[in-house]
Design an enzyme around this catalytic site. Structure first.
Site, mmCIF file in Angstrom:
data_model
loop_
_atom_site.group_PDB
_atom_site.id
_atom_site.type_symbol
_atom_site.label_atom_id
_atom_site.label_comp_id
_atom_site.label_asym_id
_atom_site.label_seq_id
_atom_site.Cartn_x
_atom_site.Cartn_y
_atom_site.Cartn_z
ATOM 1 N N HIS A 165 -20.652 13.491 20.491
ATOM 2 C CA HIS A 165 -21.436 12.279 20.251
ATOM 3 C C HIS A 165 -22.049 12.262 18.853
ATOM 4 O O HIS A 165 -22.506 11.210 18.378
ATOM 5 C CB HIS A 165 -22.533 12.160 21.307
ATOM 6 N N ASP A 386 -4.501 0.268 28.299
ATOM 7 C CA ASP A 386 -3.243 0.362 29.047
ATOM 8 C C ASP A 386 -2.237 1.145 28.207
ATOM 9 O O ASP A 386 -1.789 0.681 27.155
ATOM 10 C CB ASP A 386 -2.722 -1.040 29.356
#
Length: 649
Positions: A165, A386
């Site tokens: 992060h 996807d």
């Protein structure tokens, strides 16, 4: 090493392979300094995500993912590098062709189905499907900045991801994931290149000396803090539910130039209020709402959406639990709205300068007392990732950076404006939140009628506040803020009638036992809401029953106070509302009365010494005026003292 081996033996998910993936082409040595926006997350844990896909052909999918990763890392090479620092403790991310790259783990858990991972309740299985549990971002100098675990399921594939992060925020995370999916789907190149030069937004070299964990403390169990066990749950808000929450809050926008509340502001205050209620806080207890604002368009000059790194800042707003709960929802929404609007380029610059002058190490739990901290965003395209075999069935967060009050927002899989809200709470509070039927399915609007109170009221800015974390911490030692909170809450209590006076006007104490009176009078004013139905002089539709029969009970007085039932004692159910709309007995709509306004956060805000009534959107139909707590309604159905014609059920 022995404890790690023991842990691997008890894990049910079996790791079957490990490898590293680097950019397909040589890039040479690259360096990029971490800037002020990155450094606050050094002591946070790796950001974890889980994406679950249906379908077989595990081996083919793993091969395609590895091949696509090698291509996309040519543009996102920082994720294949390491953290480093110079002798002055100025952090940077660096890449060299000799570095190992991204870690990819292969695993099997073929007894787990996709459907098992789409449940709303958090499970321990999630921990085993995502790498880097409990790993701090500061360990990125010797650990991969990105780890991927690909687990074969009974009927699909689970992709667990752990991002450092200190390197990227949520916007950059999903930019990378979308680009990776584009390559795997057959595109020759990604549609949007990352903007990698962090120094364009901030070029100050910050000497950020970070002590390694556990160096200044004992490693014994006694020295470790004890945390309450947490439970996780996903609350799914449909598109219609989101629209209803937003429209209800915007139906009572405070005057004074306030703008309509956004979807985020409406949902945020809805969650904040219900979590605060589930925690059963005292009215004077602080409660903090924390969220992370994307600063790409707020900084001067603005940065492109493709800026790769952290370009967010945490914003904190705090008030008393009593003020938040007893005010209408637009009170808290105005606080959040004001905090967002005031966090402009000037505020961002001041926050950066403050951090640079005295850098502090923050942990992920430093979000404030009794906090609700919101991460992620329903705008992130998580269900658009996807790789060539369909969209994910579910997207979840891992166990890292979880604490009491942590909330992650994701778009709903059904699309549209639906939102999934992933909440972590202490077990007792979560149990109460799950029983809160108004959380995900709000049926009624709670509106407010301002009753003029002749007293020296405090301005809202004296009891609400927005800013950064350090100022929030200082509030705990601020006697002035504490004093204002208590004054305002006490003022609320002093202007509320005792519960006994709500149910009958003539206090004929000889009609009830002393123990019964004590039970009613002992209830705290904060545990019920006041309603003030308009008194009717009379109507042709019904008549007020005389007390000449000797039955001058509390039950009769309460019923007279509300309105006489037309059931004539023959119906099983007793309806307290008149069945003739033309009779004139329905309560006057008080929402149009002039509200008293004061200047403060978000413009005109309502003070919380107000009487609540419940309004339905179905024409002029009114809901019954019952207390807001079900346990306070029970004595109305007490069989003892109820006449034969008044059935309790």
């Amino acid at each position: 090493m022995a404890p790690e081996k023991e842990e691997e033996e008890i894990m049910r998910v079996k790791i079957t392979g490990k490898c590293r993936v680097k950019p397909n082409k040589k890039l040479g040595r690259r360096e990029c300094q971490l800037v002020t926006f990155d450094l606050p997350y050094i002591a946070f844990q790796y950001n974890q995500k889980l994406m679950v896909y249906k379908g077989d052909e595990y081996d083919d999918r793993v091969g395609k993912l590895k091949d696509g990763l090698g291509v996309v890392l040519e543009d996102f090479y920082q994720l294949a590098g390491k953290l480093a620092k110079d002798e002055d403790w100025v952090f940077r991310v660096e890449y060299d062709d000799d570095m190992e790259g991204v870690e990819v783990l292969e695993a099997k858990a073929e007894w787990i189905g996709v459907e098992d991972l789409t449940v709303e309740e958090g499970t321990s299985t999630l921990k085993e499907l995502i790498p880097s549990n409990g790993i701090l971002n500061s360990e990125g100098h010797h650990r991969p900045l990105l780890s991927v675990q690909l687990t074969k399921l009974k009927d699909g594939l689970a992709m667990g991801l752990a991002f450092n992060h200190a390197i990227i925020d949520g916007t950059s995370t999903w930019h990378f994931m979308s680009s990776w999916a584009q390559i795997c789907s057959g595109l020759p190149s990604i549609s949007l290149l990352p903007f990698l030069d962090r120094t364009k937004v901030r070029n100050t070299k910050v000497k950020f000396q970070l002590s390694p964990p556990d160096q200044n403390g004992s490693s014994t169990d006694d020295a470790k803090p004890v945390y309450q066990p947490l439970r996780e749950r996903v609350f799914k808000f449909s598109e219609s539910g989101i629209d209803k929450i937003k429209s209800e809050i915007n139906s009572n926008i405070p005057s004074g130039g306030s703008k309509p509340f956004s979807t985020f502001q409406s949902l945020a205050v809805h969650i904040w209020r219900h979590v605060t209620q589930a925690r059963q806080l005292k009215p004077e207890d602080y409660t903090v709402f924390t969220f992370f604002a994307d600063c790409r368009k707020r900084v001067d000059p603005p940065m492109p959406e493709s800026y790769f790194g952290n370009l967010i800042q945490a914003i904190f707003t705090v008030t008393a639990a009593g003020l938040l709960s007893m005010n209408p929802p637009e009170f808290g929404a105005s606080m959040i709205q004001k905090a967002i609007e005031t966090h402009d380029a000037k505020a961002i610059e001041e926050r950066n300068k403050q951090f640079e002058s005295a850098p502090k190490v923050y942990q992920f739990k430093d979000a404030g007392v009794n906090c609700v901290a919101v991460g992620s965003s329903p705008r992130f395209p998580v269900y658009e990732v996807d790789f060539g075999w369909g969209k994910p069935e579910t997207v979840r967060s891992g166990i890292n950076n979880k604490f009491d009050g942590m909330v992650y927002l994701y778009p709903g899989k059904s699309g549209g404006r639906s939102i999934d809200v992933e909440i972590s709470l202490e077990a007792g509070a979560m149990e109460r939140l799950e029983k809160d039927k108004e959380l995900a399915c709000p049926n009624n609007v709670v509106s407010v009628v301002q009753e003029p109170i002749k007293t020296s009221l405090l301005l809202p800015e004296a009891v609400v506040w927005s800013g950064d974390l350090e100022a929030v911490k200082r509030l705990k030692t601020s006697s002035n803020f504490e004093k204002n909170i208590r004054k305002e809450v006490n003022l609320c209590s002093s202007n509320r009638l005792p519960l006994r006076k709500l149910f009958y006007e003539d206090r004929e104490t000889f009609l009830c036992s002393s123990s019964e009176a004590d039970d009613i009078d002992s209830l705290e004013p904060e545990t019920y809401h006041v309603w003030t139905p308009k008194k009717e002089e009379g109507s042709p539709g019904s008549c007020k029953k005389s007390s000449s029969t000797g039955s001058n009970s509390k039950r009769r007085k309460f019923k007279d106070f509300i309105h006489r039932s037309n059931s004539d004692g023959k119906d099983t159910f007793v309806f307290l509302m008149p069945n003739n709309k033309k009779s004139g007995l329905h309560h006057q709509r008080l929402g149009t009365e002039k509200r008293k306004e004061v200047k403060g956060v978000g413009g005109g805000l309502f003070q919380f010494q107000e009487h609540y009534y419940i309004r339905s959107k179905q024409g002029d139909k009114r809901c019954s005026y019952l207390p807001c707590r079900s346990d306070l309604v029970g004595f109305l159905s007490n069989v003892n003292g109820v006449g034969r014609n008044l059935h309790p059920f």
